[in-house]
Structure formats: structure tokens, C-alpha cells
Design a protein around this motif. Structure first.
Motif, short mmCIF file in Angstrom:
data_model
loop_
_atom_site.label_atom_id
_atom_site.label_comp_id
_atom_site.label_asym_id
_atom_site.label_seq_id
_atom_site.Cartn_x
_atom_site.Cartn_y
_atom_site.Cartn_z
N SER A 1 0.85 -1.19 0.00
CA SER A 1 0.00 0.00 0.00
C SER A 1 0.88 1.24 0.00
N PRO B 1 -2.01 4.73 3.26
CA PRO B 1 -0.69 4.99 3.81
C PRO B 1 0.31 3.91 3.39
N ARG C 1 -0.77 -6.37 8.42
CA ARG C 1 -0.47 -4.99 8.81
C ARG C 1 -0.69 -4.81 10.31
N LEU D 1 -0.04 2.84 12.40
CA LEU D 1 -1.07 3.47 11.57
C LEU D 1 -2.20 3.98 12.47
N ASP D 2 -3.04 4.84 11.92
CA ASP D 2 -4.23 5.26 12.66
C ASP D 2 -5.09 4.04 12.95
N ASP E 1 -8.13 3.39 12.65
CA ASP E 1 -9.11 2.99 11.64
C ASP E 1 -8.47 2.37 10.40
N ARG E 2 -7.14 2.22 10.41
CA ARG E 2 -6.44 1.55 9.31
C ARG E 2 -6.25 0.06 9.57
N TYR E 3 -6.77 -0.41 10.70
CA TYR E 3 -6.70 -1.84 11.01
C TYR E 3 -8.10 -2.43 10.90
N THR E 4 -8.41 -2.96 9.74
CA THR E 4 -9.71 -3.57 9.50
C THR E 4 -9.52 -4.83 8.68
N LEU F 1 -9.12 -3.98 4.91
CA LEU F 1 -7.82 -3.47 4.48
C LEU F 1 -6.75 -4.55 4.54
N ASP G 1 -4.43 -5.79 1.38
CA ASP G 1 -2.99 -6.01 1.44
C ASP G 1 -2.61 -7.36 0.84
#
Length: 284
Positions: A10, A13, A63, A72-73, A75-78, A81, A85
Motif C-alpha cells: 500500500s 498509507p 499490517r 497506523l491510525d 481505523d487503518r486496522y480492518t 484493508l 494487502d
């Protein structure tokens, strides 16, 4: 036996996945997705390393996990996402088709990967996980499970622990529930001692930004694809009830269940020989 490198998946970010892989033919690639999440892949290296040469075994850290990108923020761990990746990672492997093994939470991500890129997946192994949701009363009356899981529950409620320290402490306290055979426990604890734990996904969960990893209507959609599926489960699994493996096999014509006796959630630790035989036989 393993080569290790970072793979960019990615740009916005920036996310790089730490990937370990064995030698083996590209057209016999097995992508292995670890659970946790907040764990890394290393607890799955054995016995899968024994497939090296016959298969190219690829084990990424998701990630926020292990030695992949962190910080990461929340909300970037879902799950969505993480799946994106892995689709990007597939593009770097130089193989038109791969086999996929998802373990525990990774089994839920693996189902998402198949549904996101079905043309890239040859076979799917759902190990110590489930396609169907776990009923709230699935373990009612299993007193030994309550006793074995109590130490981990106490760790999760300890206010003095947080982040990777909490994840590691919970994994160690839960070892007696996840490994069924007492004689297998010391080696498993040694394995955990070398794992790289994080607390990134826990941040997302605490912030209320972590959606369920279970894909809605997964059983129907997987059945429609017709991809061969192995449901590999320990008889004494205390996280995902073994009955769901047989139930799923009845719902998905292309799926079959293999239940490993005298094995818990970490069935590959309790019974590495029969577990690996089931994997190798399915992939042959």
C-alpha cells in the motif's frame, strides 16, 4: 530454510508486510494467514516448514502485526484493508494461482481473500476457524473449558497491562486452553517466547473501529464458487466449536471436514503429524 523480506502492499498509507517464505515451485505456493490478530506468523512455521521444496510456503505478518508496518491510525486496522494487502501481495508472488491456509482469525481473513480474488485461489484451508458464526451457547456445560480459559480472562481484565505486553501475557495465559495435550505445552510456550506480539489491532478494537472479520453470507458465496475447501479442526477446540466444521461441510458441496483427535485450538501443536498429513493430502 526461510528467506525474509518486506513487501510493499500500500502506498497511502505506506504499508509493508514482513514475509517469510520457503523454497518451492511458484505454481505450488501456499499462502498462510496467521490469527490473533496482534500475533505474528511464527507460531505456524512448524510443521508447515516440512512442506518446503514440494510447496513454496509464504507466511506474511498482517499490517500492524509482527514485523510488518505498525503505527497506523486505528481505523487503518480492518479486515477489509488486511484483505486488500493480501490481494496486493498475491501480485508480487509470481504465481497465477495459490493455495490459501487461514488459521483462527486468519481463517476469516482467508475467506475474505477468496471472495475478493476467487480467480487467484486454487484451494482453501480453514484451520481452527469457522465459516459459520459461533452460537452463543456453543460451549454451554463444558466445565473444563471454563477452567482452562479462566487464566486468560484474568489477564484481559488486568488494568496494569496494555499493548504488546497484554497480547503476550494473554497468549501465554491462554496456552493451557489452546493446547489440549499437557505434554505439548512446554514446546508451545517456547514457541510463544519467540513470537513478535503487537497491540495495534487492540487499539482499533478499543476505539470501536474494528468491524467483524466474518464475511456476511460466506457459506453461500463460497459454495457458489465451488473452490475445494478443507475444514481442519481439533476435536477439543475451545475457540471455534468442532460441530461447525461438520455443519459447514454439509452446506458447501466442495468442502470436507477433517477433525484431529486429542487436539485443541492449536491442533498443529497438539498433533503436528496428522495435521500436516491432512494439509499435504488436500494440496496434492
Amino acid at each position: 530454510m526461510f528467506t525474509e523480506n518486506l513487501v510493499a502492499v500500500s502506498a497511502e498509507p505506506t504499508v509493508e508486510l514482513f514475509v517469510a517464505r520457503t523454497p518451492g515451485p511458484a505454481d505450488r505456493t501456499l499462502l498462510v494467514i496467521h490469527g490473533g490478530p496482534d500475533w505474528d506468523h511464527t507460531y505456524l512455521r512448524e510443521p508447515l516448514v516440512e512442506l518446503a521444496g514440494r510447496h513454496r510456503v509464504v507466511l506474511p505478518d498482517l499490517r500492524g502485526c509482527g514485523r510488518s508496518t505498525r503505527g497506523l491510525d486505528a481505523d487503518r486496522y480492518t479486515p477489509a484493508l488486511a484483505t486488500t494487502d493480501l490481494v496486493a501481495l498475491l501480485g508480487s508472488l509470481g504465481a497465477p494461482h495459490v493455495d490459501v491456509l487461514g488459521f483462527s482469525y486468519g481463517g476469516l481473513i482467508a475467506q475474505r481473500l477468496v471472495l475478493a480474488a476467487p480467480e487467484r485461489v486454487r484451494r482453501l484451508i480453514v484451520a481452527s476457524s469457522s465459516v459459520l458464526p459461533v452460537p452463543p451457547d456453543a460451549f454451554d456445560g463444558w466445565r473444563e473449558r471454563e477452567e482452562r480459559r479462566a487464566p486468560e480472562a484474568a489477564v484481559w481484565s488486568d488494568p496494569s497491562l496494555s499493548g504488546p505486553d497484554l497480547t503476550r501475557a494473554a497468549a501465554i495465559a491462554g496456552a493451557g486452553a489452546n493446547v489440549w495435550r499437557p505434554e505439548a505445552l512446554p514446546a508451545y510456550l517456547d514457541r510463544l517466547a519467540g513470537a513478535h506480539f503487537s497491540g495495534e489491532w487492540m487499539r482499533a478494537w478499543k476505539a470501536g473501529n474494528l468491524p467483524t472479520a466474518r464475511h456476511r453470507d460466506a457459506a453461500r458465496r463460497l459454495a457458489a464458487l465451488g473452490i475445494p475447501i478443507l475444514l481442519l479442526h481439533g476435536r477439543q477446540d475451545m475457540i471455534f466449536p468442532v460441530a461447525l466444521a461438520d455443519e459447514t461441510a454439509r452446506l458447501i458441496p466442495s468442502a470436507r471436514a477433517v477433525v484431529i483427535e486429542e487436539a485443541g485450538h492449536m491442533a498443529h501443536v497438539d498433533q503436528p503429524g496428522p495435521w500436516l498429513d491432512a494439509v499435504a493430502g488436500f494440496l496434492s
